[in-house]
Design a protein around this motif. Sequence first.
Motif, short mmCIF file in Angstrom:
data_model
loop_
_atom_site.label_atom_id
_atom_site.label_comp_id
_atom_site.label_asym_id
_atom_site.label_seq_id
_atom_site.Cartn_x
_atom_site.Cartn_y
_atom_site.Cartn_z
N UNK A 34 0.82 -1.21 0.00
CA UNK A 34 0.00 0.00 0.00
C UNK A 34 0.85 1.26 0.00
N UNK A 35 2.04 1.18 0.61
CA UNK A 35 2.91 2.37 0.66
C UNK A 35 3.52 2.71 -0.69
N UNK A 36 3.36 1.84 -1.68
CA UNK A 36 3.87 2.12 -3.02
C UNK A 36 2.83 2.78 -3.92
N UNK A 37 1.63 3.01 -3.39
CA UNK A 37 0.54 3.59 -4.18
C UNK A 37 0.26 5.01 -3.70
N UNK A 38 0.28 5.97 -4.62
CA UNK A 38 0.03 7.37 -4.26
C UNK A 38 -1.43 7.75 -4.44
N UNK A 39 -2.10 7.17 -5.43
CA UNK A 39 -3.53 7.40 -5.62
C UNK A 39 -4.10 6.26 -6.46
N UNK A 40 -5.41 6.05 -6.36
CA UNK A 40 -6.09 5.00 -7.12
C UNK A 40 -7.06 5.68 -8.08
N UNK A 41 -6.96 5.35 -9.36
CA UNK A 41 -7.84 5.92 -10.38
C UNK A 41 -8.72 4.80 -10.92
N UNK A 42 -10.01 4.92 -10.68
CA UNK A 42 -10.98 3.92 -11.13
C UNK A 42 -11.66 4.41 -12.40
N UNK A 43 -11.56 3.64 -13.46
CA UNK A 43 -12.08 4.04 -14.77
C UNK A 43 -13.19 3.08 -15.18
N UNK A 44 -14.32 3.65 -15.59
CA UNK A 44 -15.43 2.83 -16.04
C UNK A 44 -16.11 2.11 -14.90
#
Length: 332
Positions: A34-44
């Motif tokens: 989780x510490x390697x993720x800066x933001x989550x972009x959900x498409x569709x």
Amino acid sequence: MASLYVIETGARVEVEYQRVIVTAEDETIFRAPIQHVSQVVLIGSAGVTTPALHKLLHAGIPLLFLDYRGRFLGRLQPASSYQLPLRLAQYQKNDDPEFCLRTARAIVCGKIKNQRTYLRRLAHRGAEISPSDLLEMKTGAAKAAQAGDLPGLLGVEGYTARIFFNGYRRAFNPEWNFTRRARRPPKDAVNAMLSLGYTLLNQAVIAAIEITGLDPYLGYFHVEKYGRPALALDLVEEFRTPIVDSLVYDLASHHRLTPEDFQSDTFGRATRLTRSGMRRFVKEFSRKMESEIKTRELDRPLSYQKHLEVQARKMARCIQGQETQYQPFQIR
């Protein structure tokens, strides 16, 4: 840290044991700490479980929602402890016409110089770039640096943008039918890629700004409008060509995307990526953001994502008076 783009139909984001997991049709297609993720972009139609949503927000990770056309729908932002003194200074600077104009001139100069540098690169690759256009761009940067007011600066920025896109469009193979920049809605495949790329870039810049504690909705070049992230739009300007314009040209010229990866709406008024084309574009955009480059100012390579944060922190230092002049991002 990197942005996680989730586009697979029916994909679901989960968090288990401090690891972000993306599943589709009961198969794991992505896994990372989780510490390697800066933001989550959900498409569709991609979604997220409620427990994962809580854990992501608790970890300070925002979630963005885009539809399949790449249009921004909304942003779920973690509760933040804003740096009140920094934001107060930001608001106070907004009432300082000299600071606003000086900062806006630096932003526009950086944008024009990056556009000119990229046109020169295209010329070296065989594109029909007029020497007179390059000279006009150089003159435009000088005029921007001396602009006496914001309307005059906007005029210079608009004029040089037309020169840039006039040269940029000529670099594309005729099969792309790219004749001019058209935004709302995008009329052709190249414009569809540019619009999607700028949307993704804008959201990445917002995330970088929020890391510093600044307010992304109060800027110095773009006029504040309700719901418009003016400071993010300010900082996007100097990154448009190095990140998005160059990516779109590379995808088209190297046939990583073709005109067959796009479709028109029912009435033929707008063009958008197919689902498979969108998946490929987002993957390439993510790869671009993680690629490392050197700049005129820094001799060590940094990812584009990290450069966004560097520029946001530069802006914060200028606002606080720690630096006298904002220095824009400049490609070599």
